[in-house]
Design a protein around this motif. Sequence first.
Motif, PDB file in Angstrom:
ATOM      1  N   GLY A 160      28.337  -1.478  54.082  1.00 40.14           N
ATOM      2  CA  GLY A 160      28.395   0.068  53.713  1.00 40.14           C
ATOM      3  C   GLY A 160      29.984   0.304  53.001  1.00 40.14           C
ATOM      4  O   GLY A 160      30.362   1.322  52.977  1.00 40.14           O
ATOM      5  N   VAL A 161      30.579  -0.894  52.573  1.00 34.78           N
ATOM      6  CA  VAL A 161      31.777  -0.603  52.082  1.00 34.78           C
ATOM      7  C   VAL A 161      31.794  -0.135  50.659  1.00 34.78           C
ATOM      8  O   VAL A 161      30.787  -0.465  49.791  1.00 34.78           O
ATOM      9  CB  VAL A 161      32.675  -1.713  52.050  1.00 34.78           C
ATOM     10  N   GLU A 162      32.240   1.024  50.386  1.00 34.75           N
ATOM     11  CA  GLU A 162      32.158   1.678  48.976  1.00 34.75           C
ATOM     12  C   GLU A 162      33.429   1.405  48.243  1.00 34.75           C
ATOM     13  O   GLU A 162      33.407   2.075  46.989  1.00 34.75           O
ATOM     14  CB  GLU A 162      31.850   3.156  49.279  1.00 34.75           C
TER      15      GLU A 162
ATOM     16  N   ALA B 231      41.037   5.456  54.713  1.00 35.29           N
ATOM     17  CA  ALA B 231      40.725   6.862  54.968  1.00 35.29           C
ATOM     18  C   ALA B 231      39.361   7.580  55.209  1.00 35.29           C
ATOM     19  O   ALA B 231      39.264   8.301  55.859  1.00 35.29           O
ATOM     20  CB  ALA B 231      41.016   7.720  53.500  1.00 35.29           C
ATOM     21  N   GLN B 232      38.483   6.359  55.207  1.00 35.42           N
ATOM     22  CA  GLN B 232      37.019   6.469  55.424  1.00 35.42           C
ATOM     23  C   GLN B 232      36.435   5.026  56.165  1.00 35.42           C
ATOM     24  O   GLN B 232      37.005   3.993  55.780  1.00 35.42           O
ATOM     25  CB  GLN B 232      36.059   6.887  54.478  1.00 35.42           C
ATOM     26  N   ARG B 233      35.603   5.173  56.849  1.00 38.16           N
ATOM     27  CA  ARG B 233      35.145   3.848  57.610  1.00 38.16           C
ATOM     28  C   ARG B 233      34.330   2.951  56.509  1.00 38.16           C
ATOM     29  O   ARG B 233      34.427   1.968  56.424  1.00 38.16           O
ATOM     30  CB  ARG B 233      34.056   4.152  58.837  1.00 38.16           C
ATOM     31  N   THR B 234      34.110   3.693  55.320  1.00 38.03           N
ATOM     32  CA  THR B 234      33.480   3.133  54.239  1.00 38.03           C
ATOM     33  C   THR B 234      34.485   2.234  53.329  1.00 38.03           C
ATOM     34  O   THR B 234      34.103   1.735  52.277  1.00 38.03           O
ATOM     35  CB  THR B 234      32.573   3.905  53.364  1.00 38.03           C
ATOM     36  N   ASP B 235      35.585   2.301  53.822  1.00 43.22           N
ATOM     37  CA  ASP B 235      36.876   1.793  52.845  1.00 43.22           C
ATOM     38  C   ASP B 235      37.041   0.276  53.669  1.00 43.22           C
ATOM     39  O   ASP B 235      36.754  -0.011  54.623  1.00 43.22           O
ATOM     40  CB  ASP B 235      37.901   2.298  53.078  1.00 43.22           C
ATOM     41  N   ALA B 236      37.088  -0.472  52.553  1.00 42.89           N
ATOM     42  CA  ALA B 236      37.857  -1.978  53.155  1.00 42.89           C
ATOM     43  C   ALA B 236      39.206  -2.048  52.664  1.00 42.89           C
ATOM     44  O   ALA B 236      39.725  -1.376  51.730  1.00 42.89           O
ATOM     45  CB  ALA B 236      36.982  -3.070  52.486  1.00 42.89           C
ATOM     46  N   VAL B 237      40.119  -2.607  53.349  1.00 37.28           N
ATOM     47  CA  VAL B 237      41.436  -2.621  53.239  1.00 37.28           C
ATOM     48  C   VAL B 237      41.753  -3.990  52.676  1.00 37.28           C
ATOM     49  O   VAL B 237      41.846  -5.050  53.559  1.00 37.28           O
ATOM     50  CB  VAL B 237      42.358  -1.969  54.320  1.00 37.28           C
ATOM     51  N   LEU B 238      42.513  -4.462  51.567  1.00 31.50           N
ATOM     52  CA  LEU B 238      42.968  -5.610  51.241  1.00 31.50           C
ATOM     53  C   LEU B 238      44.607  -5.859  51.110  1.00 31.50           C
ATOM     54  O   LEU B 238      45.194  -4.754  50.608  1.00 31.50           O
ATOM     55  CB  LEU B 238      42.496  -5.939  49.843  1.00 31.50           C
ATOM     56  N   ASN B 239      45.282  -6.416  51.765  1.00 27.21           N
ATOM     57  CA  ASN B 239      46.564  -6.596  51.873  1.00 27.21           C
ATOM     58  C   ASN B 239      47.070  -8.068  51.362  1.00 27.21           C
ATOM     59  O   ASN B 239      46.528  -9.140  51.753  1.00 27.21           O
ATOM     60  CB  ASN B 239      47.197  -6.465  53.123  1.00 27.21           C
ATOM     61  N   ILE B 240      47.841  -8.106  50.254  1.00 22.17           N
ATOM     62  CA  ILE B 240      48.407  -9.237  49.807  1.00 22.17           C
ATOM     63  C   ILE B 240      49.810  -9.170  49.711  1.00 22.17           C
ATOM     64  O   ILE B 240      50.532  -8.526  48.907  1.00 22.17           O
ATOM     65  CB  ILE B 240      47.963  -9.708  48.262  1.00 22.17           C
ATOM     66  N   SER B 241      50.339  -9.985  50.620  1.00 24.52           N
ATOM     67  CA  SER B 241      51.814  -9.970  50.985  1.00 24.52           C
ATOM     68  C   SER B 241      52.126 -11.617  51.060  1.00 24.52           C
ATOM     69  O   SER B 241      51.805 -12.206  50.173  1.00 24.52           O
ATOM     70  CB  SER B 241      52.442  -9.405  52.150  1.00 24.52           C
ATOM     71  N   THR B 242      52.707 -12.067  52.014  1.00 25.03           N
ATOM     72  CA  THR B 242      53.063 -13.448  52.217  1.00 25.03           C
ATOM     73  C   THR B 242      51.560 -13.981  52.407  1.00 25.03           C
ATOM     74  O   THR B 242      51.443 -15.324  51.709  1.00 25.03           O
ATOM     75  CB  THR B 242      53.953 -13.712  53.363  1.00 25.03           C
ATOM     76  N   SER B 243      50.916 -13.549  53.188  1.00 22.79           N
ATOM     77  CA  SER B 243      49.541 -14.079  53.101  1.00 22.79           C
ATOM     78  C   SER B 243      48.429 -13.104  52.923  1.00 22.79           C
ATOM     79  O   SER B 243      49.012 -11.894  52.003  1.00 22.79           O
ATOM     80  CB  SER B 243      49.302 -14.375  54.717  1.00 22.79           C
ATOM     81  N   VAL B 244      47.114 -13.101  53.153  1.00 19.99           N
ATOM     82  CA  VAL B 244      46.242 -12.152  52.512  1.00 19.99           C
ATOM     83  C   VAL B 244      45.284 -12.026  53.722  1.00 19.99           C
ATOM     84  O   VAL B 244      44.876 -12.540  54.532  1.00 19.99           O
ATOM     85  CB  VAL B 244      45.502 -12.938  51.411  1.00 19.99           C
TER      86      VAL B 244
END
Length: 478
Positions: A423-425, A269-282
């Motif tokens: 700057g990730v929050e 939603a914001q540039r200060t977000d980090a996105v983590l995806n854990i599916s088959t890989s990460v």
Amino acid sequence: MAAPSVVLGIDLGTTSVKAAVVEAAPDDSSGFVVLASCVRAARAEAAAQSAAAGPQAREQDVSRIIQALNECLTALPRQQLRRVQGIGVSGQMHGVLFWKTGHGCEWTEGGAAPVFTPGAVSRLVTWQDGRCGSEFLASLPRPESHLSVATGFGCATIFWLLKNSPEFLKCYDAAGTIHDYVVAMLCGLPRPLMSDQNAASWGYFSTQSQSWNSEILRASGFPVHLLPDIAEPASVAGRTAHAWFEIPKGTPVGVALGDLQASVYSCMAQRTDAVLNISTSVQLAASMPSGFQPAQTPDPAAPVAYFPYFDRTYLAVAASLNGGNVLATFVQMLVRWTADLGVEVEESTVYSRMIQAAAEQRDTCLTITPTVLGERHLPDQLASVTRISSSALSLGHVTRALCRGIVQNLHSMLPFQRLREWGVERVVSSGSALSRNEVLKQEVQRAFPLPVSFGQDVDAALGAALVMLQRTLHQEES
């Protein structure tokens, strides 16, 4: 007032196919409503891998993937599909399949739901493929790119086939990822189109010049005629050449996106977000500022790579090969062990009970490094178990340590301290392995002491839909 725009998003993953029908919120041009969604297991792993590639080969049956796609579309409400004004597609990056132009699929016309089935198509060699060992990769020409070439990357696989199965390549004149293939079949494209997101995942692609390393490849005898044409992500690849599951003929279809970028788009939603995806890989991704350019010399030992996103920006990505697939391997091992002991048990039962046991075991001294597949920056690293004691051998201890190890392995590649420096929050999390595993969620919160939110399992399909939705809305405004 015109009816709100409706789009379909599709994600062709390693273990499942997902679809989401999304409508623009009538009262807010930036909002949306998910009208319907569906997930179907692909079960596409080829029973017998290519003999020449050995046991490290990882191939999937394209017919099973398309069957899962058809099952997904069949499960969606027809009245919603009739309203679809655009189709966005994403899928598993790095992999490659081949087809013969004009014979890549067959359409079944005249029924209530016209469908296509694969025709003159090879198997999909997936991103998990391990046929390109360190020695072979070292023999390849150095790319003019900021990204290294690893096993499972499309161009590396083609080089391997060129050396070991040259006759195989002569049977086909087109290549792409599984999602490039689906877009080409839906639109009847004479040549496949590929976004820079997928091209970068193949290797030998310059994101600065937006072009393949054609001269380098041609000098090595590489079949450059197989390389797809390049198109901007979020652009339209073409229009549906047939009516498809009630979706009208002539519906715009977006150029295929990487599943990583699509997942990030749906979550960030914001540039200060980090996105983590854990599916088959990460994957753990953070947005780099506009104007950022990565160093143009690839560093194979770097755990963080920079992948193209949208509008010529980049994502900093720690991409681990070891995620839900490690848990699946553990479950399969337990099932085989119990079978050897004369007890038959379903994998789903094993999975649910081991997660329950780990949830009750809040901590453990057991340490598991879960890199059974190595990592791209450490291809020869294997898994290990340390700090074993007689009091930490229960199913709860081992499962807790395994889930912790998956997250800690990722954290070693991209620590939260570095995220803070960028700057990730907040960390926004999603993925099929995470959505059904409370223990993994606990370990994410333990490793990343930032606010963490958890999304759903259809995020890549949702992201592909939202990219298409934004394009549709912009066209309507102009």
